[in-house]
Design a protein around this motif. Structure first.
Motif, PDB file in Angstrom:
ATOM      1  N   GLN A 298       0.821  -1.192   0.000  1.00  0.00           N
ATOM      2  CA  GLN A 298       0.000   0.000   0.000  1.00  0.00           C
ATOM      3  C   GLN A 298       0.874   1.268   0.000  1.00  0.00           C
ATOM      4  O   GLN A 298       0.521   2.258  -0.628  1.00  0.00           O
ATOM      5  CB  GLN A 298      -0.918  -0.025   1.206  1.00  0.00           C
ATOM      6  CG  GLN A 298      -1.991   1.043   1.143  1.00  0.00           C
ATOM      7  CD  GLN A 298      -2.976   0.913   2.284  1.00  0.00           C
ATOM      8  OE1 GLN A 298      -2.773   0.141   3.204  1.00  0.00           O
ATOM      9  NE2 GLN A 298      -4.038   1.673   2.221  1.00  0.00           N
ATOM     10  N   LYS A 299       1.988   1.220   0.687  1.00  0.00           N
ATOM     11  CA  LYS A 299       2.887   2.373   0.693  1.00  0.00           C
ATOM     12  C   LYS A 299       3.498   2.592  -0.687  1.00  0.00           C
ATOM     13  O   LYS A 299       3.699   3.724  -1.095  1.00  0.00           O
ATOM     14  CB  LYS A 299       3.992   2.174   1.727  1.00  0.00           C
ATOM     15  CG  LYS A 299       3.526   2.300   3.151  1.00  0.00           C
ATOM     16  CD  LYS A 299       4.695   2.188   4.106  1.00  0.00           C
ATOM     17  CE  LYS A 299       4.229   2.353   5.535  1.00  0.00           C
ATOM     18  NZ  LYS A 299       5.357   2.285   6.472  1.00  0.00           N
TER      19      LYS A 299
ATOM     20  N   ARG B   2       2.069   1.884  -3.564  1.00  0.00           N
ATOM     21  CA  ARG B   2       1.037   2.503  -4.422  1.00  0.00           C
ATOM     22  C   ARG B   2       0.877   3.991  -4.125  1.00  0.00           C
ATOM     23  O   ARG B   2       0.705   4.798  -5.029  1.00  0.00           O
ATOM     24  CB  ARG B   2      -0.297   1.784  -4.257  1.00  0.00           C
ATOM     25  CG  ARG B   2      -0.321   0.433  -4.905  1.00  0.00           C
ATOM     26  CD  ARG B   2      -1.693  -0.187  -4.750  1.00  0.00           C
ATOM     27  NE  ARG B   2      -1.622  -1.588  -5.081  1.00  0.00           N
ATOM     28  CZ  ARG B   2      -2.119  -2.114  -6.178  1.00  0.00           C
ATOM     29  NH1 ARG B   2      -2.732  -1.336  -7.054  1.00  0.00           N
ATOM     30  NH2 ARG B   2      -2.024  -3.399  -6.401  1.00  0.00           N
ATOM     31  N   ALA B   3       0.929   4.342  -2.843  1.00  0.00           N
ATOM     32  CA  ALA B   3       0.822   5.752  -2.476  1.00  0.00           C
ATOM     33  C   ALA B   3       2.021   6.532  -3.017  1.00  0.00           C
ATOM     34  O   ALA B   3       1.876   7.654  -3.514  1.00  0.00           O
ATOM     35  CB  ALA B   3       0.739   5.896  -0.959  1.00  0.00           C
ATOM     36  N   TYR B   4       3.202   5.930  -2.930  1.00  0.00           N
ATOM     37  CA  TYR B   4       4.403   6.577  -3.463  1.00  0.00           C
ATOM     38  C   TYR B   4       4.306   6.737  -4.975  1.00  0.00           C
ATOM     39  O   TYR B   4       4.658   7.790  -5.517  1.00  0.00           O
ATOM     40  CB  TYR B   4       5.645   5.755  -3.090  1.00  0.00           C
ATOM     41  CG  TYR B   4       6.909   6.298  -3.699  1.00  0.00           C
ATOM     42  CD1 TYR B   4       7.510   7.435  -3.169  1.00  0.00           C
ATOM     43  CD2 TYR B   4       7.481   5.693  -4.808  1.00  0.00           C
ATOM     44  CE1 TYR B   4       8.666   7.951  -3.730  1.00  0.00           C
ATOM     45  CE2 TYR B   4       8.637   6.199  -5.375  1.00  0.00           C
ATOM     46  CZ  TYR B   4       9.221   7.330  -4.832  1.00  0.00           C
ATOM     47  OH  TYR B   4      10.356   7.833  -5.398  1.00  0.00           O
ATOM     48  N   GLU B   5       3.830   5.710  -5.671  1.00  0.00           N
ATOM     49  CA  GLU B   5       3.670   5.796  -7.128  1.00  0.00           C
ATOM     50  C   GLU B   5       2.666   6.872  -7.504  1.00  0.00           C
ATOM     51  O   GLU B   5       2.888   7.623  -8.457  1.00  0.00           O
ATOM     52  CB  GLU B   5       3.233   4.445  -7.693  1.00  0.00           C
ATOM     53  CG  GLU B   5       4.318   3.404  -7.729  1.00  0.00           C
ATOM     54  CD  GLU B   5       3.833   2.056  -8.238  1.00  0.00           C
ATOM     55  OE1 GLU B   5       2.599   1.856  -8.359  1.00  0.00           O
ATOM     56  OE2 GLU B   5       4.685   1.213  -8.527  1.00  0.00           O
ATOM     57  N   LYS B   6       1.565   6.955  -6.763  1.00  0.00           N
ATOM     58  CA  LYS B   6       0.550   7.972  -7.047  1.00  0.00           C
ATOM     59  C   LYS B   6       1.131   9.375  -6.851  1.00  0.00           C
ATOM     60  O   LYS B   6       0.935  10.263  -7.687  1.00  0.00           O
ATOM     61  CB  LYS B   6      -0.654   7.767  -6.141  1.00  0.00           C
ATOM     62  CG  LYS B   6      -1.812   8.669  -6.458  1.00  0.00           C
ATOM     63  CD  LYS B   6      -3.011   8.355  -5.583  1.00  0.00           C
ATOM     64  CE  LYS B   6      -4.165   9.253  -5.936  1.00  0.00           C
ATOM     65  NZ  LYS B   6      -5.335   8.986  -5.106  1.00  0.00           N
TER      66      LYS B   6
END
Length: 75
Positions: A1-2, A4-8
């Protein structure tokens, strides 16, 4: 989840940087066009001599080259 947040966050940061660079490039190109157009008008009216007109065009193109090199560095 971290991840994905970083990619976003990364995608939005890249988009913001690209939007800023594109807008700045557009303003600079419009500035070149305006300088050439207005300089031509002043040259035809005799308010500016040819040397001054060519000097301003040369300087503007030089700034444009530096901006393009900086843009490549940012991307």
């Amino acid at each position: 989840q971290k991840i994905r947040a970083y990619e976003k966050h990364s995608v939005w940061a890249e988009f913001g940087k690209a939007a800023f660079i594109t807008a700045a490039s557009l303003v600079l190109r419009l500035g070149i066009a305006t300088t050439i157009l207005w300089g031509s008008v002043l040259l035809i009216e005799g308010k500016v001599d040819l040397f001054t007109f060519l000097f301003f065009i040369t300087k503007f193109i030089e700034y444009f080259k530096h901006f393009n090199q900086f843009k490549i560095y940012l991307l």
